[in-house]
Design an enzyme around this catalytic site. Structure first.
Site, PDB file in Angstrom:
ATOM      1  N   ARG A  13      44.250  34.535  50.039  1.00 22.93           N
ATOM      2  CA  ARG A  13      43.211  34.009  49.162  1.00 22.93           C
ATOM      3  C   ARG A  13      42.305  33.056  49.946  1.00 22.93           C
ATOM      4  NH1 ARG A  13      40.675  34.942  44.344  1.00 22.93           N
ATOM      5  NH2 ARG A  13      40.712  33.188  42.913  1.00 22.93           N
ATOM      6  N   SER A  53      43.392  35.663  38.993  1.00 20.53           N
ATOM      7  CA  SER A  53      44.075  36.490  37.987  1.00 20.53           C
ATOM      8  C   SER A  53      44.593  37.787  38.604  1.00 20.53           C
ATOM      9  CB  SER A  53      43.111  36.857  36.859  1.00 20.53           C
ATOM     10  OG  SER A  53      42.607  35.709  36.253  1.00 20.53           O
ATOM     11  N   GLY A  76      38.582  40.544  36.776  1.00 26.62           N
ATOM     12  CA  GLY A  76      38.587  39.106  36.475  1.00 26.62           C
ATOM     13  C   GLY A  76      39.733  38.778  35.539  1.00 26.62           C
ATOM     14  N   THR A  96      36.234  43.351  41.863  1.00 28.18           N
ATOM     15  CA  THR A  96      37.392  43.238  42.739  1.00 28.18           C
ATOM     16  C   THR A  96      37.832  44.661  43.020  1.00 28.18           C
ATOM     17  OG1 THR A  96      37.925  41.126  41.770  1.00 28.18           O
ATOM     18  CG2 THR A  96      39.765  42.320  42.734  1.00 28.18           C
TER      19      THR A  96
HETATM   20  O1  DON Z   1      40.746  36.140  41.650  1.00 29.79           O
HETATM   21  C1  DON Z   1      40.277  36.408  40.561  1.00 29.79           C
HETATM   22  O2  DON Z   1      40.902  36.380  39.522  1.00 29.79           O
HETATM   23  C2  DON Z   1      38.831  36.845  40.498  1.00 29.79           C
HETATM   24  N1  DON Z   1      38.121  36.346  41.639  1.00 29.79           N
HETATM   25  C3  DON Z   1      38.798  38.312  40.415  1.00 29.79           C
HETATM   26  C4  DON Z   1      37.406  38.818  40.283  1.00 29.79           C
HETATM   27  C5  DON Z   1      37.332  40.176  39.753  1.00 29.79           C
HETATM   28  O3  DON Z   1      38.291  40.808  39.415  1.00 29.79           O
HETATM   29  C6  DON Z   1      35.959  40.675  39.643  1.00 29.79           C
HETATM   30  N2  DON Z   1      35.982  41.941  39.084  1.00 29.79           N
HETATM   31  N3  DON Z   1      36.034  42.154  37.982  1.00 29.79           N
END
Ligand code: DON
Length: 572
Positions: free
Chosen positions: A103, A453, A474, A381
């Protein structure tokens, strides 16, 4: 040998259709790609193919991880990355489990209130767009850590096909072309110059990224230090500083990926292994599954009013805890064992009843008003699952956070930079781009990792590998993974059906149940409204984009590649 029951089912459904007129649109396949030995499922066919190429050469799942991750950075710049970070959960052929946290981290010069003006107002754009939104990237450290600990083939060999892909180009898909069209002017505005991704490429065009090929070549030659201390580090820092960023060479030098103990819990005989903090994924998944475990979901029926209600209530309670308790475990103390325990789950559900919704305002203190849940563009993501012929299995979710991250494109290096700083709680009580409300535990501090998440998850059944699953989305990641697992285990779906099935989501605040449009029967939605649920069928066109692999009873692997994207399962 293919799985007999599945082939039989396929044959019977084809037979049943033989006299009917051909449907206008081919129906989504009920059974995903099948493979006898090994499989990669990812957001791009090129990346899945490169991963499988490595597996066929005798590489293991960890070798394939390195190649697949980098191939996604080439062919799926929307989320695949060198400028972001991610998480990997693994289970070796010997049953050893582990997790890697690569991360992003807050820069050394980051400050708790860096996104607030002098009056304390949250300047929400600043944590989302441009250089101040960028966390110190972890992906390159991640692939080198995996390679060093668990890989078998030389790094140059793993990167060779990826460099060729960057140099020879990848073909733009319809979905991708739409995104380039949408974002080209934003890239030009944020970067104040044209670049490879402002050219308005159309579907069918080939994109060659020579700058990225050169960066990957330097990584192959010089190793990890090239990114964190070498020429690439210098170019990256010079670029970010020219855009008024605060990341320094010292930040890059200090970055380390961390091996972590995954979260592990049982659900009705399954052993579930998922990502630990700084992701909230494993903890929340465990909490929700523990809360619903005493109930007979399969009897209630898939996406029935009762099932949706039960899951939404468990989700509400888990996300309320997420907001309060979870953050970077290197900075905050998390009562993890309690949070995922059966006793705690039971106590959290004490005030649950099928008679009416529990308002979120009663689930936690604080009178928090409506949050902005920007679900419309939320698949940025990316997740991939890999199983090799030796029996190693991995689940990896990696991200730039928003679409193309901060939109900053390091032209000379060939990649986008994340906007992961938005995952911190910039101001208590104020939602981030996913409508998530963070607390003290996720406040910004130098060198701290922002709460995630992402929920890369592996599951064992009867002591053997059973499923690898994960998704972007997200805040909806956790609930999409949850539903996919339940679809197979409680509702007897194939892997592909489980991925295809329509999804819904609740995250405590805003106190709304989001549904994918046009996919839930109106009577179900009406009955939920009558029970006191606020229903939203308009603002989440897509919930999750799940990629998964299921091991069938005869050992065959079934891929579930999400039809919501260009996702593809490749196996052999
Ligand atoms: O780490 C996280 O939870 C977010 N940065 C994830 C972002 C994400 O999944 C974007 N797509 N929908």
């Amino acid at each position: 040998m293919k799985s007999l029951p599945y082939l039989l089912l396929l044959f019977l459904s084809l037979w049943a259709c033989k006299d009917k007129p051909a449907p206008a649109e081919p129906a989504a396949p009920v059974i995903g790609t099948l493979a006898e030995n090994a499989m990669v499922v990812s957001a791009r066919e090129e990346a899945s193919k490169i991963g499988v190429e490595i597996l066929k050469k005798g590489g293991n799942a960890f070798d394939a991880m390195v190649a697949t991750e980098m191939a996604l950075a080439v062919a799926y710049p929307y989320a695949g990355n060198l400028g972001g970070g991610g998480f990997m959960v693994y289970r070796t052929q010997y049953g050893e489990i582990g997790a890697l946290d690569y991360r992003e981290k807050a820069p050394l010069a980051a400050e708790r209130d860096m996104y607030l003006d002098s009056a304390g107002n949250y300047l929400s754009e600043k944590s989302k767009v441009g250089a101040l939104a960028v966390g110190v990237p972890g992906t390159v450290a991640g692939i080198f850590a995996v390679h060093q600990k668990l890989g078998t083939l030389p790094m140059e060999e793993l990167l060779r096909p990826v460099i060729a892909l960057a140099r020879n180009g990848y073909v733009v898909t319809e979905k991708q072309a739409g995104r380039f069209e949408q974002y080209a002017s934003v890239f030009e505005k944020v970067n104040e110059e044209a670049s490879l991704y402002t050219l308005g490429q159309k579907a069918g065009d080939t994109i060659k990224n020579e700058a990225l090929a050169a960066t990957l070549e330097r990584l192959a030659d010089k190793g990890r230090s090239e990114f964190y201390q070498g020429e690439t580090a210098e170019k990256l820092v010079a670029f970010l500083q020219s855009k008024n960023g605060i990341i320094t060479l010292e930040d890059l030098d200090a970055y380390e990926a961390q091996w972590r103990e995954p979260v592990q819990f049982t659900y009705k005989g399954l052993n579930i292994i998922s990502m630990s903090p700084p992701s909230s994924g494993g903890v929340c998944l465990a909490q929700i599954m523990k809360m619903v475990e005493p109930y007979d979901l399969s009897e209630y029926g898939h996406n029935s009013t009762k099932s949706i209600q039960l899951l939404a209530e468990a989700e509400r309670r888990a996300y309320a805890d997420r907001s309060y308790y979870l953050g970077d475990p290197d900075f905050v103390e998390i009562p993890l064992d309690t949070l995922i325990s059966e006793g705690y789950a039971v106590s959290r559900m004490e005030n649950f009843t099928f008679q009416a919704a529990t308002p979120s305002s009663e689930v936690t203190h604080g009178n928090i008003t409506m949050a902005e849940a920007a679900m419309a563009e939320s698949m940025e993501t990316t997740h991939y699952s890999i199983v090799d012929a030796f029996g190693n299995a991995i689940a990896v979710t990696t991200t730039l956070n928003g679409a193309y991250g901060s939109k900053l494109y390091a032209k000379e290096l060939g990649f986008f930079l994340n906007n992961e700083m938005d995952d911190f709680s910039a101001k208590p009580g104020t939602p981030n781009m996913f409508g998530l409300i963070g607390g003290e535990a996720n406040a910004i501090e130098p060198q701290k990792r922002m709460l995630s998440s992402m929920t890369p998850t592996l599951i064992e059944k009867e002591g053997a590998f059973w499923m690898s699953v994960g998704t972007p989305g997200g805040s909806t990641i956790i609930t999409s993974v949850l539903q996919t697992i339940l679809n197979v285990y409680e509702y007897d779906m194939s892997m592909q059906e489980a991925v295809n099935a329509p999804r819904f989501h609740h995250q405590w605040l805003p106190d709304i149940v989001m549904f994918e449009p046009d996919s839930f029967p109106q009577p179900t939605l009406d009955s939920l409204s009558q029970l006191g649920y606020t229903i939203d069928v308009n603002n989440a066109p897509v919930i999750g984009k799940v990629d998964a692999i299921l091991r069938l009873p005869d050992g065959t692997l079934e891929g579930g590649a999400d039809r919501r994207g260009d996702d593809t399962a490749v196996g052999y």
